[in-house]
Design an enzyme around this catalytic site. Structure first.
Site: not given
Ligand code: UDP
Length: 364
Positions: A207-209, A242, A281
């Protein structure tokens, strides 16, 4: 023999898997004289170095060392630095890949200097302009001279936007060139033993969006959902820098989940290949699971890669934790999929790109 000077620009993780096979292919074709510029957009140098060595990418000829910043600051910093590079070393073509800020910045600078632009992975559209990547795609494609599409939707989108058909080339997927080239080596990775995981008995999460990780309530909901799912099977979660900062800032409890730093490509590919289920994502991971026939749930409301749903193993499950959890249970109860690869996802996309460039540049 006429030679072609190709300045290739990369900046962040998903670029590296795309440029690697193109540079490899160029090294066997003496007419091409590549020059590699790394903007440094990715703010984790260790991660970038490890991926370069995993993927056998030569050291960049220039490293601009541009760091983090807002979308605009970073784009502007990259543009300023690239203008000097492009002026100092003239190129016949600036080649950009994917949809990161470096991709768009390089296209803008090249266009202003009158240098031709080749865009690899052109035409993908999520239709969602809240995604920074969508803006980067739209601008890059509007300025490009040679648009290389990875799937038919890319070609259709470009035609619908008025790009002349003779500039568009459906060549297949360079990410898959990388996957197929490294699959055997990845099978030798010891990552499963290191993490004490059993093939087909764990779920891989990435997950990083910004839409998933920047809003604390949203991220909390997702982490709680992962806790629930970890009661069914182990969850391994290589955490993007992030996302790591967001989790730490909010102080979420991640006990019960197997969190790791971002992994090298070979370890990550091994983990994906042997997963029972992937929750992500990421754009690239949707494509990789399609080729590997691993069920993939995409935690987004749209995808710019519809072929992964039409022909692959991908399912869009939106952003509501309960709906995602139910979809995960369904996937775990279903047999593993087995689908043929999409057309042109055959490991030869980079060769086709260079064939086209050679032909086009010889004519001009
Ligand atoms: N990847 C990796 N290590 C990781 C996570 C991802 O090597 O810990 C690779 C994986 O092959 C993926 C690619 O990085 O397809 C793209 O990364 P990311 O998800 O950051 O970017 P996106 O494809 O969403 O633009």
């Amino acid at each position: 023999m006429e030679t072609f000077r190709i300045t290739c620009v990369v900046g962040a993780r998903p670029n590296f898997m795309k440029i690697g096979p193109i540079l490899r292919e160029m090294s066997g074709r003496p007419r091409f004289q590549p020059w590699l510029v790394h903007t440094g957009q990715h703010y984790s140098p260790e991660m970038s170095d490890a991926l370069f060595s995993d993927l056998g990418i030569p050291k960049p000829d220039v490293h601009l060392g541009v760091g983090p910043g807002t979308q605009t600051q970073q784009t502007a910093d990259i543009m300023r630095a690239l203008e000097t590079v492009f002026l100092e070393r003239p190129a016949d073509v600036v080649l950009v890949v994917g949809d990161v800020n470096s991709t768009m910045a390089a296209s803008l600078v090249a266009a202003k200097l009158g240098i031709r632009i080749a865009h690899v992975e052109a035409g993908l559209r999520s239709g969602d302009r809240r995604m920074p990547e969508e803006i980067n795609r739209l601008v890059t494609d509007a300025l490009s001279d040679y648009l290389f599409a990875s799937e038919p939707s890319g070609r259709r989108n470009l035609l619908a936007e008025g790009v002349p058909a003779e500039r568009i080339f459906l060549v297949g997927n360079v990410m898959i060139d990388t996957l197929l080239a490294f699959r055997r080596r990845a099978a030798e990775s010891g990552v499963l033993d290191r993490l004490q995981l059993v093939p087909k008995r764990y779920c891989l999460v990435t997950l990083h969006r910004p839409s998933n990780v920047d809003e604390p309530d949203r991220l909390r909901g997702l982490v709680n959902m992962l806790h629930q799912l970890s009661k069914k099977l182990p969850i391994v979660f290589p955490v993007h820098p992030r996302t790591r900062s967001r989790i730490e800032e909010a102080g979420f409890d991640t006990g019960g989940l197997l969190l790791t730093p971002p992994l090298g490509y070979l370890d990550f590919l091994r983990l994906t290949s042997d997963a029972r289920l992937v929750l992500t994502d990421s754009g690239g991971v949707q494509e990789e699971t399609t080729i590997l026939s691993v069920p993939c749930l995409t935690l987004r409301e749209n995808t710019e890669r519809p072929i992964t749903m039409e022909e692959g193993t991908n399912r869009l499950v939106g952003i509501e934790p309960e709906a995602i959890f139910q979809a995960a249970l369904e996937a775990l109860n279903a047999p593993m999929p087995n689908r043929p690869a999409p057309a042109l996802w055959d490991g030869k996309a980079s060769g086709r790109i260079l064939d086209v460039l050679e032909r086009q540049l010889s004519l001009s």
